[in-house]
Write a protein that holds these residues in place. Structure first.
Motif, PDB file in Angstrom:
ATOM      1  N   MET A   1       0.833  -1.201   0.000  1.00  0.00           N
ATOM      2  CA  MET A   1       0.000   0.000   0.000  1.00  0.00           C
ATOM      3  C   MET A   1       0.868   1.252   0.000  1.00  0.00           C
ATOM      4  O   MET A   1       1.747   1.416   0.846  1.00  0.00           O
ATOM      5  CB  MET A   1      -0.900   0.021   1.237  1.00  0.00           C
ATOM      6  CG  MET A   1      -1.977  -1.039   1.252  1.00  0.00           C
ATOM      7  SD  MET A   1      -3.335  -0.648   0.124  1.00  0.00           S
ATOM      8  CE  MET A   1      -4.084   0.724   0.973  1.00  0.00           C
ATOM      9  N   GLY A   2       0.638   2.134  -0.957  1.00  0.00           N
ATOM     10  CA  GLY A   2       1.369   3.383  -1.001  1.00  0.00           C
ATOM     11  C   GLY A   2       0.720   4.421  -0.095  1.00  0.00           C
ATOM     12  O   GLY A   2      -0.459   4.335   0.262  1.00  0.00           O
ATOM     13  N   ARG A   3       1.476   5.416   0.266  1.00  0.00           N
ATOM     14  CA  ARG A   3       0.999   6.469   1.165  1.00  0.00           C
ATOM     15  C   ARG A   3      -0.238   7.175   0.625  1.00  0.00           C
ATOM     16  O   ARG A   3      -1.103   7.604   1.409  1.00  0.00           O
ATOM     17  CB  ARG A   3       2.133   7.473   1.382  1.00  0.00           C
ATOM     18  CG  ARG A   3       1.769   8.674   2.239  1.00  0.00           C
ATOM     19  CD  ARG A   3       2.947   9.621   2.388  1.00  0.00           C
ATOM     20  NE  ARG A   3       2.560  10.847   3.059  1.00  0.00           N
ATOM     21  CZ  ARG A   3       3.377  11.889   3.246  1.00  0.00           C
ATOM     22  NH1 ARG A   3       4.633  11.828   2.822  1.00  0.00           N
ATOM     23  NH2 ARG A   3       2.951  12.986   3.864  1.00  0.00           N
ATOM     24  N   PHE A   4      -0.356   7.289  -0.712  1.00  0.00           N
ATOM     25  CA  PHE A   4      -1.446   8.059  -1.306  1.00  0.00           C
ATOM     26  C   PHE A   4      -2.432   7.193  -2.093  1.00  0.00           C
ATOM     27  O   PHE A   4      -3.167   7.708  -2.936  1.00  0.00           O
ATOM     28  CB  PHE A   4      -0.871   9.153  -2.203  1.00  0.00           C
ATOM     29  CG  PHE A   4       0.012  10.116  -1.480  1.00  0.00           C
ATOM     30  CD1 PHE A   4      -0.494  10.941  -0.488  1.00  0.00           C
ATOM     31  CD2 PHE A   4       1.370  10.191  -1.762  1.00  0.00           C
ATOM     32  CE1 PHE A   4       0.323  11.830   0.204  1.00  0.00           C
ATOM     33  CE2 PHE A   4       2.200  11.073  -1.084  1.00  0.00           C
ATOM     34  CZ  PHE A   4       1.673  11.895  -0.092  1.00  0.00           C
ATOM     35  N   ASP A   5      -2.476   5.891  -1.827  1.00  0.00           N
ATOM     36  CA  ASP A   5      -3.453   5.020  -2.481  1.00  0.00           C
ATOM     37  C   ASP A   5      -4.869   5.565  -2.285  1.00  0.00           C
ATOM     38  O   ASP A   5      -5.264   5.912  -1.160  1.00  0.00           O
ATOM     39  CB  ASP A   5      -3.391   3.607  -1.904  1.00  0.00           C
ATOM     40  CG  ASP A   5      -2.270   2.777  -2.509  1.00  0.00           C
ATOM     41  OD1 ASP A   5      -1.678   3.222  -3.510  1.00  0.00           O
ATOM     42  OD2 ASP A   5      -1.999   1.680  -1.989  1.00  0.00           O
ATOM     43  N   GLY A   6      -5.624   5.628  -3.375  1.00  0.00           N
ATOM     44  CA  GLY A   6      -7.011   6.067  -3.306  1.00  0.00           C
ATOM     45  C   GLY A   6      -7.213   7.559  -3.404  1.00  0.00           C
ATOM     46  O   GLY A   6      -8.349   8.023  -3.528  1.00  0.00           O
ATOM     47  N   TYR A   7      -6.135   8.337  -3.389  1.00  0.00           N
ATOM     48  CA  TYR A   7      -6.255   9.793  -3.463  1.00  0.00           C
ATOM     49  C   TYR A   7      -6.152  10.295  -4.902  1.00  0.00           C
ATOM     50  O   TYR A   7      -5.369   9.773  -5.701  1.00  0.00           O
ATOM     51  CB  TYR A   7      -5.192  10.470  -2.599  1.00  0.00           C
ATOM     52  CG  TYR A   7      -5.545  10.456  -1.127  1.00  0.00           C
ATOM     53  CD1 TYR A   7      -6.306  11.484  -0.568  1.00  0.00           C
ATOM     54  CD2 TYR A   7      -5.148   9.401  -0.315  1.00  0.00           C
ATOM     55  CE1 TYR A   7      -6.652  11.466   0.780  1.00  0.00           C
ATOM     56  CE2 TYR A   7      -5.495   9.370   1.036  1.00  0.00           C
ATOM     57  CZ  TYR A   7      -6.249  10.408   1.568  1.00  0.00           C
ATOM     58  OH  TYR A   7      -6.591  10.378   2.888  1.00  0.00           O
ATOM     59  N   LEU A   8      -6.950  11.305  -5.199  1.00  0.00           N
ATOM     60  CA  LEU A   8      -6.939  11.973  -6.505  1.00  0.00           C
ATOM     61  C   LEU A   8      -6.610  13.438  -6.277  1.00  0.00           C
ATOM     62  O   LEU A   8      -7.378  14.160  -5.627  1.00  0.00           O
ATOM     63  CB  LEU A   8      -8.307  11.834  -7.183  1.00  0.00           C
ATOM     64  CG  LEU A   8      -8.563  12.689  -8.424  1.00  0.00           C
ATOM     65  CD1 LEU A   8      -7.603  12.312  -9.561  1.00  0.00           C
ATOM     66  CD2 LEU A   8     -10.018  12.557  -8.890  1.00  0.00           C
ATOM     67  N   LEU A   9      -5.475  13.881  -6.794  1.00  0.00           N
ATOM     68  CA  LEU A   9      -5.030  15.274  -6.657  1.00  0.00           C
ATOM     69  C   LEU A   9      -5.183  15.984  -7.989  1.00  0.00           C
ATOM     70  O   LEU A   9      -4.588  15.572  -8.993  1.00  0.00           O
ATOM     71  CB  LEU A   9      -3.573  15.316  -6.197  1.00  0.00           C
ATOM     72  CG  LEU A   9      -2.861  16.681  -6.214  1.00  0.00           C
ATOM     73  CD1 LEU A   9      -3.615  17.707  -5.385  1.00  0.00           C
ATOM     74  CD2 LEU A   9      -1.430  16.531  -5.723  1.00  0.00           C
ATOM     75  N   CYS A  10      -5.986  17.034  -8.001  1.00  0.00           N
ATOM     76  CA  CYS A  10      -6.229  17.820  -9.209  1.00  0.00           C
ATOM     77  C   CYS A  10      -5.704  19.236  -8.978  1.00  0.00           C
ATOM     78  O   CYS A  10      -6.105  19.896  -8.020  1.00  0.00           O
ATOM     79  CB  CYS A  10      -7.714  17.880  -9.533  1.00  0.00           C
ATOM     80  SG  CYS A  10      -8.510  16.282  -9.742  1.00  0.00           S
TER      81      CYS A  10
END
Length: 266
Positions: A1-10
């Motif tokens: 699991m990566g630190r930013f799994d599931g995150y979407l940055l726009c």
């Protein structure tokens, strides 16, 4: 699991990710690559047309489709296809004709899905064309074919109020949305569009979790986008209204690693 799994940055481009010279800092590039490597999804949320973004890919490439035309379209650079579009209504040429006749100093840029057409120019439009690496498409607006996505009216800052005031007297103003995207640009957009709308459409396409979306911007056209995101952020140089709408105001501006500051604070 990566630190930013599931995150979407726009991220917005002008005034946010791009510095005043329209470049991206090494610190921002490295931070975005780290975000992606740790499982995060990154993309742009911009008012620009597709061709106006292509040179930015030399610095950073999104790993999911991009929100463009101030939210009225979703474009996938991997397939070179639109995944969603919401064009202007068929009264758009009439609205352009109204401003064309009334305000001769206002430059007019009509944007279709695949081209940007310059119907009247001035100093600001010529700079816009150069900065966004756009083609010399000088045409009469009456000759533009295809669906129109947005129209930008460009003037000196002190004259932009005249464009806003003119539309108050136009009989079909309620058929469009309007936003000031910088001190020189007043944009006519499809009704009920905007960057917040574009973010919702992208979340649907990706089957993402809205609570794990992050949106960062600086100008008036970013307000609903920042409010819509699960985590709304504003850069240090943002307009006060954007800062008020944001959950986070980062401690760096667009000339000093604002995206790095945001990513490292998550």
């Amino acid at each position: 699991m990566g630190r930013f799994d599931g995150y979407l940055l726009c991220s917005d481009l002008d005034g946010t990710l791009l510095d005043d010279e329209k470049r991206i800092s090494r610190g921002n590039i490295e931070a975005i690559e780290y975000f992606k490597a740790e499982g995060g999804k990154f993309t742009f949320c911009t008012g620009r047309v597709v061709d106006g973004v292509r040179y930015v890919l030399e610095y950073v490439r999104p790993n999911v489709p991009m929100i463009c035309f101030n939210g009225a379209a979703i474009y996938d650079f991997e397939t070179e296809k639109y995944l969603h579009t919401k064009p202007l209504c068929n009264l758009a040429p009439d609205a352009v004709s109204y401003i064309y006749d009334l305000l001769p100093n206002a430059a007019i840029d009509v944007c279709t899905a695949y081209d940007s057409f310059f119907c009247r120019t001035n100093r600001i439009l010529e700079r816009h064309k150069t900065l966004e690496h756009l083609k010399d498409n000088y045409v009469d607006f009456r000759d533009i074919k295809g669906e129109w996505m947005k129209v930008i009216f460009m003037t000196e800052p002190e004259e932009l109020r005249e464009v806003r005031e003119a539309f108050k007297n136009y009989p079909h103003t309620d058929k469009f949305d309007f936003v000031q995207s910088c001190e020189n640009y007043y944009e006519m957009l499809p009704k009920a569009s905007g960057k917040g709308y574009g973010l919702k459409e992208l979340v649907k396409i990706l089957n993402a979790d809205m609570s794990k979306t992050i949106g960062i911007g600086d100008n008036f056209n970013d307000i609903d986008f920042v409010r819509t995101a699960g985590i709304g952020a504003a850069v240090k140089n943002a307009e006060d209204e954007v800062k008020k709408a944001a959950d986070i105001v980062v401690d760096a501006d667009n000339n000093s690693d604002a995206l790095k500051s945001l990513i490292m604070s998550l």
